[in-house]
Enzyme design. Structure first.
Site, PDB file in Angstrom:
ATOM      1  N   PHE A  75      34.580  43.293  42.114  1.00  0.00           N
ATOM      2  CA  PHE A  75      34.627  43.345  40.653  1.00  0.00           C
ATOM      3  C   PHE A  75      36.079  43.565  40.252  1.00  0.00           C
ATOM      4  O   PHE A  75      36.638  44.649  40.438  1.00  0.00           O
ATOM      5  CB  PHE A  75      33.764  44.464  40.070  1.00  0.00           C
ATOM      6  CG  PHE A  75      33.815  44.467  38.566  1.00  0.00           C
ATOM      7  CD1 PHE A  75      33.036  43.589  37.838  1.00  0.00           C
ATOM      8  CD2 PHE A  75      34.663  45.314  37.883  1.00  0.00           C
ATOM      9  CE1 PHE A  75      33.097  43.556  36.450  1.00  0.00           C
ATOM     10  CE2 PHE A  75      34.742  45.297  36.499  1.00  0.00           C
ATOM     11  CZ  PHE A  75      33.951  44.414  35.777  1.00  0.00           C
ATOM     12  N   ASP A  91      43.721  46.181  44.388  1.00  0.00           N
ATOM     13  CA  ASP A  91      43.231  46.477  43.048  1.00  0.00           C
ATOM     14  C   ASP A  91      42.780  47.940  43.034  1.00  0.00           C
ATOM     15  O   ASP A  91      41.670  48.275  43.433  1.00  0.00           O
ATOM     16  CB  ASP A  91      42.071  45.544  42.698  1.00  0.00           C
ATOM     17  CG  ASP A  91      41.489  45.817  41.315  1.00  0.00           C
ATOM     18  OD1 ASP A  91      41.805  46.878  40.730  1.00  0.00           O
ATOM     19  OD2 ASP A  91      40.701  44.989  40.831  1.00  0.00           O
ATOM     20  N   LYS A 110      43.071  51.642  33.872  1.00  0.00           N
ATOM     21  CA  LYS A 110      42.168  52.751  33.552  1.00  0.00           C
ATOM     22  C   LYS A 110      42.884  54.082  33.408  1.00  0.00           C
ATOM     23  O   LYS A 110      43.404  54.396  32.351  1.00  0.00           O
ATOM     24  CB  LYS A 110      41.024  52.823  34.561  1.00  0.00           C
ATOM     25  CG  LYS A 110      40.099  51.615  34.493  1.00  0.00           C
ATOM     26  CD  LYS A 110      38.800  51.826  35.199  1.00  0.00           C
ATOM     27  CE  LYS A 110      37.928  50.567  35.194  1.00  0.00           C
ATOM     28  NZ  LYS A 110      37.455  50.157  33.863  1.00  0.00           N
TER      29      LYS A 110
END
Length: 401
Positions: free
Chosen positions: A141, A226, A255
């Site tokens: 994801f 990531d 984030k």
């Protein structure tokens, strides 16, 4: 209708149904706790998918934001501003890299990483134009743009959005043999999550990340990590790659970099890699804006103390010890994770992940399900042991029926 019902009805009537949120309407928040429109408090055990690593309403972050709001919030990159240089310098230092390319959202940062890898492949490695290949893992994801869903194996994220972007090869996560077989002369990068969050907090086999690092180095291929969810303290280290002593060629961050206050993301790499861009080839109006830089600079200062990483280590050990006791009793099939991050596979006899999440909501705990049978736990790193134990007590109560 209650105030909760009115808020949810308005959202359902006038927003696209791209999410299926739990039926709670948050009005205020502080630390690890949120309060809804009725005044009821809930323990936040999701922390905005790790965007809120430092908790809600963190005073240091709010003060940094408020001070910057009074000065300047946006210049665009048409001009310099006085927070940008410090932000890039300090983020590069934290990563042990040389250059920073700031964006806003995680998906933007992943898209930036893809463009960077391709440009590097053509300009530096010498791959023929239009033939660059990037290897990714199944169950990944990395976001929901059209390019990113092109290499997703999740039908919900991918179906109905073709035609898909070519140039990606998907291999099984954790399988070094498959990774080695996929590498060829046109491969410019391997893009991986060191821990797959959306897939259910999947931790790769020991030695996998180190093996990928060795393979990519030997084949002159970029290793892109990531760390949007796994980075910045969540796993007990600043970066999850550190658990195997691995330094990738490129970090993709987001984030928690914005502290849950503003969206901040970045790609961080070497001068050889990020130096491939010339003015006009990539950009973002809001990327690296003064407000974002001010908040992120405070995040970086907090990370440099090491206290949040240590909190994730200590409370993470406790979390996994307690969750481990639930496995084998008929309610929980498996627990995975690292630091203050866990995926809990619920036995179907106890309900779906959604049903368990709703029952926890009724008890005052916020979690979120994924892939049917799994719930994810990722409380803010500022949570107290007492609050964590209370949340785990509610989980045990729900699972007991």
């Amino acid at each position: 209708m209650t105030s909760t019902e009115r808020s949810i009805a308005a959202a359902e009537a006038h927003s696209a149904h791209n999410y299926h949120p739990l039926p709670v309407v948050v009005a205020t928040a502080q630390g690890a706790w949120v309060t809804d429109v009725t005044g009821r408090r809930y323990l936040d055990m999701l922390a905005g998918y790790s965007a809120l690593n430092f908790g809600h309403g963190n005073r240091r972050l709010l003060d940094a934001a408020k001070a910057q709001l009074e000065r300047v919030t946006l210049t665009s990159r048409a001009f310099h501003h006085d927070r940008f240089g410090d932000f890039c310098t300090q983020l590069a230092a934290l990563c042990g890299m040389e250059l920073v390319l700031p964006m806003n959202t995680g998906a933007e940062a992943v898209e930036t990483a893809v463009k960077t890898a391709r440009k590097w492949g053509y300009q530096v490695k010498g791959v023929p134009d239009g033939q660059a290949k990037i290897i990714v893992a199944d169950h990944n994801f990395h976001g929901r743009t059209t390019t990113i869903v092109s290499f997703s194996t999740d039908p919900e994220a991918r179906a109905g959005f073709g035609p898909y972007t070519p140039g990606f090869e998907i291999v099984p996560y954790g399988d070094l043999t498959a990774m080695e077989a996929a590498l060829d002369d046109h491969t410019v990068a391997v893009l991986l999550e060191p821990i797959q969050g959306e897939a259910g907090v999947l931790v790769p086999p020991p030695g996998y990340l180190a093996g990928v690092r060795e393979l990519t180095r030997s084949r002159n291929v970029l290793f892109i990590a990531d760390e949007i969810q796994s980075g910045l303290g969540r796993t007990g280290r600043t970066f999850a790659c550190e658990h195997e002593g691995v330094v990738p060629d490129m970090y993709v961050l987001g984030k928690a970099l914005g502290g849950g206050v503003v969206p901040v993301s970045a790609v961080v790499s070497s001068r050889e890699v990020l130096g491939v861009f010339a003015p006009g080839e990539h950009g973002s109006t809001f990327g690296g804006n003064p407000l974002a830089c001010a908040v992120a600079l405070e995040v970086l200062a907090m990370l440099r103390t090491g206290e949040f990483q240590q909190q994730a280590v200590e409370l993470g050990e406790h979390l996994h010890s307690e969750l481990g006791l639930l496995v084998g009793g008929g309610a929980v099939d498996a627990v995975r994770g690292r630091g203050l991050w866990a995926g809990v596979d619920i036995n179907p006899s106890r309900g779906t992940g959604r049903e368990i999440s709703e029952r926890l909501l009724a008890r005052g705990v916020l979690v979120k399900d994924t892939h049917g049978a799994t719930i994810r736990l990722a409380p803010p790193l500022v949570i107290s042991k007492e609050d964590l134990d209370w949340g785990l007590e509610q989980l045990r109560g729900v699972l007991a029926g």
